[in-house]
Write an enzyme that holds these catalytic residues in place. Sequence first.
Site, PDB file in Angstrom:
ATOM      1  N   ASP A  66      -9.976  -2.720  -4.624  1.00  0.00           N
ATOM      2  CA  ASP A  66      -8.715  -3.511  -5.184  1.00  0.00           C
ATOM      3  C   ASP A  66      -8.787  -5.007  -4.468  1.00  0.00           C
ATOM      4  O   ASP A  66      -9.001  -5.040  -3.315  1.00  0.00           O
ATOM      5  CB  ASP A  66      -7.540  -2.761  -5.051  1.00  0.00           C
ATOM      6  CG  ASP A  66      -6.927  -2.523  -3.639  1.00  0.00           C
ATOM      7  OD1 ASP A  66      -8.022  -2.252  -2.796  1.00  0.00           O
ATOM      8  OD2 ASP A  66      -5.722  -2.456  -3.513  1.00  0.00           O
ATOM      9  N   GLU A  77      -5.644  -0.352  -1.149  1.00  0.00           N
ATOM     10  CA  GLU A  77      -5.248  -1.002  -0.013  1.00  0.00           C
ATOM     11  C   GLU A  77      -4.459  -2.139   0.007  1.00  0.00           C
ATOM     12  O   GLU A  77      -3.505  -2.393   0.894  1.00  0.00           O
ATOM     13  CB  GLU A  77      -6.657  -1.417   0.813  1.00  0.00           C
ATOM     14  CG  GLU A  77      -6.513  -1.832   2.305  1.00  0.00           C
ATOM     15  CD  GLU A  77      -6.294  -3.086   2.512  1.00  0.00           C
ATOM     16  OE1 GLU A  77      -5.806  -3.269   3.711  1.00  0.00           O
ATOM     17  OE2 GLU A  77      -6.217  -4.076   1.701  1.00  0.00           O
TER      18      GLU A  77
END
EC number: 3.5.1.18
Length: 383
Positions: free
Chosen positions: A72, A137
């Site tokens: 991400d 994250e």
Amino acid sequence: MTDSLSPTLELAVELIKRPSVTPHDAGCQELLSQRLQTIGFEITDLPFGEVQNFWARRGSQAPLVVFAGHTDVVPTGPEEKWEHPPFAAEVKDGVLHGRGAADMKGSLAAFMTACERFVKKHPNHRGSIGWLITSDEEGHAVNGTVKVVEYLVDKGEVIDWCIVGEPSSTHTVGDVIKNGRRGSIGATLIVKGVQGHVAYPHLADNPIHKAAPALAELANEKWDEGNAFFPATSLQISNINGGTGATNVIPGELNIMFNLRFSTELNADVIKQRSEAILQKHGLDYDIEWRLYGEPFLTSKGPLIEATQKAIKHVRGSDTTLSTSGGTSDGRFIAPTGAQVVELGPCNATIHRINEQVLVSEIDQLSSIYEHILEELLVVGSE
């Protein structure tokens, strides 16, 4: 175009073109999993909620060296302000442009090509290699690495060494590696008072006036001296909100948020006790809610640090600096299992910024460094 790209750059371009804004993965993990399966990794998909995660392992013996990373990326901000479209992955004058170039799709590509070369050269290497990848994250980080680690612990998996691909470098790739991180704990504090008219303060109780001395003491508290690896603990008040918006109304409550970044000299329980002792000393009527984002961790020495230093010296011809500066990372979820953890990735000057970019030479060198780390840990002395 791809004919002129190195294998590492080609994969980085493919990953950046997938707009995986947290917590979405946009197909990045499928691409990585397919490449890993080709070289003998067993893949376990571990979705939690809308978050995609996977665990991959090649080999069944100890020691186990793991690459941990995330697919991400943070939002782009206004796309019209980018010199190159954030998900076009354009390469110009030796620079790869795009969201995630440095944080951390360049690292993902570098470790993939490092693994591919390593397995081809050393198909019967000792030990095992693992990948722990999440799409959670950059966001809330509640359904990502922390959940995968819980799964691995339940399975009895023991990680010996973990390389987190966070962008650790400052000026040149490998000039800084993170061998630990400070802990992070946040608090939401509500100081209660009694609302009233400013002309009749004796009929009200102003929470701003009551809280001010306590907040000053919190801000000036000397929490510790730090140590050889960590600076002194720091408290920062980040938000204060009170009042109705009118100048003639004493507010009924004051809302405050603060955060501490703390060293291994402290723990979360001690911070809570000392903070609330200050609030009570000043006679505040309050509610407080704490959130622990992670305890501090440190890998001070051992095979992983030594292998990383040797690999950087071999590829770059230079020494590296060990550092614990910066924010939190997913290493905070892995270190408590007993694993040695380091963070090594590209330069971090443009991470999370408009016009994020990385030098092409950096990710190619990073791939070579990762490969040499694997050789130091899983080959040297065993062949």
